[in-house]
Structure formats: C-alpha cells, structure tokens
Design an enzyme around this catalytic site. Structure first.
Site, PDB file in Angstrom:
ATOM      1  N   LYS A 169     -41.671  55.716   0.264  1.00  0.00           N
ATOM      2  CA  LYS A 169     -40.626  54.698   0.260  1.00  0.00           C
ATOM      3  C   LYS A 169     -39.303  55.387  -0.032  1.00  0.00           C
ATOM      4  CE  LYS A 169     -38.117  52.334  -2.123  1.00  0.00           C
ATOM      5  NZ  LYS A 169     -36.772  52.236  -1.544  1.00  0.00           N
ATOM      6  N   GLY A 200     -37.616  50.218   2.447  1.00  0.00           N
ATOM      7  CA  GLY A 200     -37.436  48.842   1.986  1.00  0.00           C
ATOM      8  C   GLY A 200     -36.798  48.868   0.613  1.00  0.00           C
ATOM      9  N   GLY A 202     -36.418  48.659  -3.443  1.00  0.00           N
ATOM     10  CA  GLY A 202     -37.236  49.119  -4.555  1.00  0.00           C
ATOM     11  C   GLY A 202     -38.020  47.992  -5.191  1.00  0.00           C
ATOM     12  N   VAL A 205     -40.819  46.729  -1.871  1.00  0.00           N
ATOM     13  CA  VAL A 205     -41.721  47.777  -1.367  1.00  0.00           C
ATOM     14  C   VAL A 205     -42.082  48.769  -2.488  1.00  0.00           C
ATOM     15  CG1 VAL A 205     -41.912  49.693   0.261  1.00  0.00           C
ATOM     16  CG2 VAL A 205     -40.896  47.542   0.993  1.00  0.00           C
ATOM     17  N   GLY A 206     -41.062  49.201  -3.248  1.00  0.00           N
ATOM     18  CA  GLY A 206     -41.317  50.157  -4.344  1.00  0.00           C
ATOM     19  C   GLY A 206     -42.250  49.563  -5.386  1.00  0.00           C
ATOM     20  N   GLU A 244     -39.322  62.379 -11.791  1.00  0.00           N
ATOM     21  CA  GLU A 244     -38.170  63.299 -11.823  1.00  0.00           C
ATOM     22  C   GLU A 244     -36.934  62.421 -11.994  1.00  0.00           C
ATOM     23  OE1 GLU A 244     -38.318  66.389 -11.945  1.00  0.00           O
ATOM     24  OE2 GLU A 244     -40.242  66.949 -11.073  1.00  0.00           O
ATOM     25  N   CYS A 278     -28.816  65.469 -10.059  1.00  0.00           N
ATOM     26  CA  CYS A 278     -29.475  65.282 -11.355  1.00  0.00           C
ATOM     27  C   CYS A 278     -29.341  66.533 -12.222  1.00  0.00           C
ATOM     28  CB  CYS A 278     -30.940  64.952 -11.126  1.00  0.00           C
ATOM     29  SG  CYS A 278     -31.751  66.139 -10.048  1.00  0.00           S
ATOM     30  N   GLU A 378     -25.513  59.606 -17.897  1.00  0.00           N
ATOM     31  CA  GLU A 378     -25.406  60.288 -16.612  1.00  0.00           C
ATOM     32  C   GLU A 378     -24.389  59.536 -15.751  1.00  0.00           C
ATOM     33  OE1 GLU A 378     -28.617  59.926 -13.721  1.00  0.00           O
ATOM     34  OE2 GLU A 378     -28.618  62.105 -13.545  1.00  0.00           O
TER      35      GLU A 378
END
Ligand code: NAD
Length: 473
Positions: A169, A200, A202, A205-206, A244, A278, A378
């Site tokens: 995904k 799709g 998150g 579909v996620g 990650e 990142c 972040e």
C-alpha cells in the site's frame, strides 16, 4: 493530466472497487497533474486473498529461482529509470541530483537484495536440531511519499527474497511513481499474486492490511503516530512488525573539527531530500566556544544554496510535497521564533524571487535549547537547530535526550575519538565523518524511531521465522 485508474492484483491491472478520485499535484507549480482512483478495503481484501493463494507455491521456490526473479525485477526497473526520474521530479519535486539517485536506488536495492539472498543460508544447526528459516506468510508493506519507488522496491525485495508474498500500500500522493514501478515489476513476469499493489487511503486500505488475519507480517515506513496505530492494529493477530518511523537526528561536531570540511556536510545532512528525510541531521550540536565561528560558516554555506525549481540543476532544496506540508513547516518556523530561538538563515515564507511552489526558505536557528519544540519534534522540512554544548558529556546527553533514535552523525579530526562518541549514541546508525549509505548494514531506529531493521541480512530475517526440527532415532 493523467488518470491512474488501475491497481495491481493477482498479476493483472484491474479497476478498483473504490471510486474516490484523488488529485495529484506538481509541488513546484501547485498545479493538478493527475488523478488517481483509490482502492478501498474490499480491494485490499482481494489483494490479500491473491497473495495468500500464491504463498504455498512461492514459499517453496528455491534460492536460485528467487535470485533470478530479483534480477529480472532489477532489469525491468532499470529500463524505466528515465521515466521514473521524470515522475519523481514532476510529482515529488526532488531536485535533479536527488531525483536521479532516487530513481537508481529503486533498482539498486533489488540487486543488492539478490546478493544478500545468494549468500544466505536458510538451514542451520543448533545443538542436535536443524533450524530452518521459514517465510512468515503474506506481508503487508505500507510506504510513505518521500521515496516512493525506493521503499516499494526495498520492502518487496526483502519480502520476496525470504519467500513471502506481498500486498503493498503505497502513499496515495505518489501514484504516478507507483504506476511506473508497478508496470516495471509486471514486466519481470513473476507468478500472479506474488505481489499486489493497492493505492488507497491509510485509514481504509492501510487499516485493512494492518488488521487482516491473513497478513502475517507488516513492514511500515512512515510517521511515528501512524506506526503506533499500525502496531495496535496488528496486535490483534500478533503480526510480526517492522516499523521505520521518524527521527530528530543529532549531528555532533566535536571541538577539533575542521569547519571548512565539516560545515558543507552538516548542511547537506540537514537539508537532504529538501529536508523531507527521516534521517536528516536536524539538531546540530556545536561546542560553545566555537559557536560564533560555526554560525558564520553556516551562513556562508546556506547563502550558496539554491532553493526553488527542482528542474534547475543548481537547485538543491526543492518544494515540500504538499500545501499541507508547507503550512506545517511554516508553523514550526513561527514556533521557533516565538520560543526565542535566533534565526541565522532563512525564515518564514518563500525564498526571494520564488512566488509559486511549496518552497521553504532553507532555515537555520541558533540559540536553540534542546527542550524547545523545534528541537523535539520532527519538522520534515529544511529547518535546522544549532544547540551549543559545554563538554563531551553534555553533548552526548543532549544527543540522547530525544524520543527518537534513527540516525546520528559525528564529525571530528580524530576518527578514534569520534568512534568512542558514536558508541555512546542511542541510534540505529551513526555516521562518522561521512554521509555515505551502506546497503549491507542494518537500518532502523532505537526508541520511537521504530522496531526492527531493514537492509542486508537483518532486513531479510525480518520476513523469516526460525523453526527447529529435532529428530530422534
Ligand atoms: P504517514 O505515516 O502519514 O503515512 C505513511 C503511510 O501510512 C502512507 O501510505 C499512509 O497512507 C499510511 N497510513 C496512514 N494512516 C494509516 C493507518 N491508520 N493504517 C495504515 N496505514 C496508514 O507518513 P508520510 O507523511 O507519508 O511520511 C513521512 C513520515 O515518514 C515522516 O515521519 C518520516 O520520518 C517517516 N519516514 C521514515 C523513514 C524511516 O526509514 N525511518 C523513511 C522515510 C520516512
């Protein structure tokens, strides 16, 4: 203007059941350049079912067959390098040199994984037992927008090398890059269902992938907040999980550092991928007695940066991926000013002479203390914080005083001393006097930067489970 209205299930390009259309933008012009028809939860279930059907036969393929497949995938992605590079520039806004690297990384990672697989032994001995490293099953691979093709190929390579089948995904914001990679991977002629790609949202579909009982393994790259959500969703069926996540990487400049050599690397580490990385080195720790000298060198270096149109070969800082991301970065610059940090480069708004595109002024704050918001959260844009330290103890303690632990950088004229400092840093990777990537080395985070490792043997084993076989007489 392109319409992407197919997803990839069971070896074929099919129209999704989902019918929501999502706009794709060129972040340098702010114009809509395409639309993607998004898959829904039912499409995700179809993809999972296809991967499940393909698993028994695929998991029994031998090493040689899978190395061949990875090599074919590599050749197919190499053949699309120029098309992919175009899409990376158009849809993501990566500047020339970065975009080229990203387009090549997607194919390189397939070949590197083929090499890891070739040298890997799936059978070991432990005392009187045989230990077989067995593929986990269907892997759900969920990726972000900031290196679409690289993450798709990297995660897929490790999953397939292990003998897992996969449902991918990708981010909905990078559908053009995804289309090109999917077409390339299709050309490689893998058995149907071995990999499936469903673009799709998150939360539909996620979420389906991360909670579905037929998915045994999740490998996710993205924000820490979503990573926690995925860990919770996967807990119901005890999925194996690799996460990650985000970072707030410290850059330790030791007191003996040659600033002429080091400052360009520090700035490169901070502004890599236009700050949308990142692993960006965003907290720069500098000895108090060299602070003003360091600031002056940083100002000179930042003044040389060209931020703007990614197609201009002089540009090294391109646009943010979306208006939302640009707004978010602006908010952090305002917070930095309000909290009393001192701007030594950049600031709010667009760079001078740029009046279109989600482009941020390359920004550096000094007089930052490690408890300020800009040092803790972040930002994911070209905004750096310089933090002064008293001595080495203070520097190490500031470096480790963070929720994150993805990467760190140490710069010193004395490599032995720098390695000692590196050994005290809580991060999955520490780069000493270099910015080089090592694909054989594990990559991943301590603390809230994630769980598990990718790349090399460590990344392969994340898709395997040891099984002991003990045989009596
Ligand atoms: P994100 O977390 O918003 O999204 C990542 C992916 O997760 C997308 O495909 C998204 O659609 C999906 N997703 C969102 N909600 C979900 C849910 N509830 N269930 C399942 N999937 C869901 O991240 P992003 O904004 O796309 O990317 C930026 C973030 O990624 C930054 O925090 C950055 O640090 C991180 N990142 C980490 C690494 C690393 O290797 N550690 C590398 C690149 C980016």
């Amino acid at each position: 203007m392109q319409l992407i209205d197919k997803i990839y299930i069971d070896g074929a390009f099919v129209t999704p059941c989902g019918d929501e259309l999502f706009d794709l933008f060129n972040p340098a012009t702010e114009r809509v350049i395409g639309r993607v028809r998004l898959a829904n939860a039912r499409d995700a279930r179809d993809a999972i079912a296809a991967a499940k059907r393909a698993f028994p036969a695929f998991s029994r393929t031998d090493k040689r067959e899978r190395v061949d497949m990875l090599e074919r995938m590599h050749a197919a992605v190499v053949a699309k390098e120029d098309e992919l590079y175009e899409a990376i520039t158009e849809e993501y806004g990566a500047p020339v040199s970065r975009g080229r690297w990203m387009a090549q990384h997607a194919s390189n990672v397939l070949l590197e994984t083929a090499g890891v697989l070739r040298d890997y032994y799936f059978l070991r001995r432990a005392g009187t037992a045989d230990v077989v490293m067995q593929p986990l099953g269907v892997a759900g691979l969920i990726t972000p927008w900031n290196s679409d093709a690289g993450f798709i190929c990297g995660k897929l390579a490790a999953a397939l090398a292990a003998g897992c089948t996969a449902v991918i995904k990708p981010s909905e914001m990078s559908a053009i890059q995804t289309r090109i990679v999917t077409e390339a991977l299709h050309e490689a002629g893998l058995p149907p269902g071995v990999f499936n790609i469903v673009t799709g949202r998150g939360e539909t579909v996620g979420a389906e992938i991360s909670s579905h009982p037929d998915v045994a393994k999740l490998s996710f790259t993205g924000s820490t907040a979503v990573g926690k959500e995925i860990l919770r969703s996967g807990a119901g069926t005890l999925k194996r999980v690799t996460l990650e996540l985000g970072g707030k990487s410290p850059v330790l400049v030791l007191d003996d550092a040659n600033l002429d050599a080091v400052v360009p690397l520090v700035i490169q580490a901070g502004f890599m991928n236009s700050g949308q990385a990142c692993i960006a080195g965003t907290r720069i720790l500098v000895p108090q007695h060299r602070l003003s000298e360091f600031e002056a060198r940083v100002q000179e270096e930042v003044a040389r940066i060209h931020a703007g149109d990614p197609r201009n070969p002089e540009t090294t800082v391109g646009p943010m991926v979306s208006q939302k991301q640009w707004d978010r970065v602006q908010r952090y610059i305002r917070i930095g000013i309000d909290e009393g940090a001192r701007l030594i480069a950049g600031g709010e708004g667009r760079p001078e002479g740029v009046d279109v595109g989600w482009i941020v002024r390359p920004t550096v704050f000094s007089n930052v203390s490690n408890d300020m918001t800009i040092a803790r959260e972040e930002i994911f844009g070209p905004v750096l914080s310089i933090i002064a330290y008293r001595d080495m103890e203070d520097a190490v303690s500031i470096a480790n005083d963070t929720n994150y632990g993805l990467q760190a950088y140490v710069f010193s004229a004395d490599a032995k001393r720098a390695r000692e400092v590196a050994s005290r840093i809580e991060a999955g990777r520490v780069l000493v006097n270099t910015l080089a990537h090592e694909p054989a080395a594990p990559f991943g985070g301590f603390k809230q930067s994630g769980i598990g490792r990718e790349y090399g043997t460590f990344g392969l084993e994340a898709f395997l489970e040891p099984k002991a076989i003990l045989v009596g007489l």
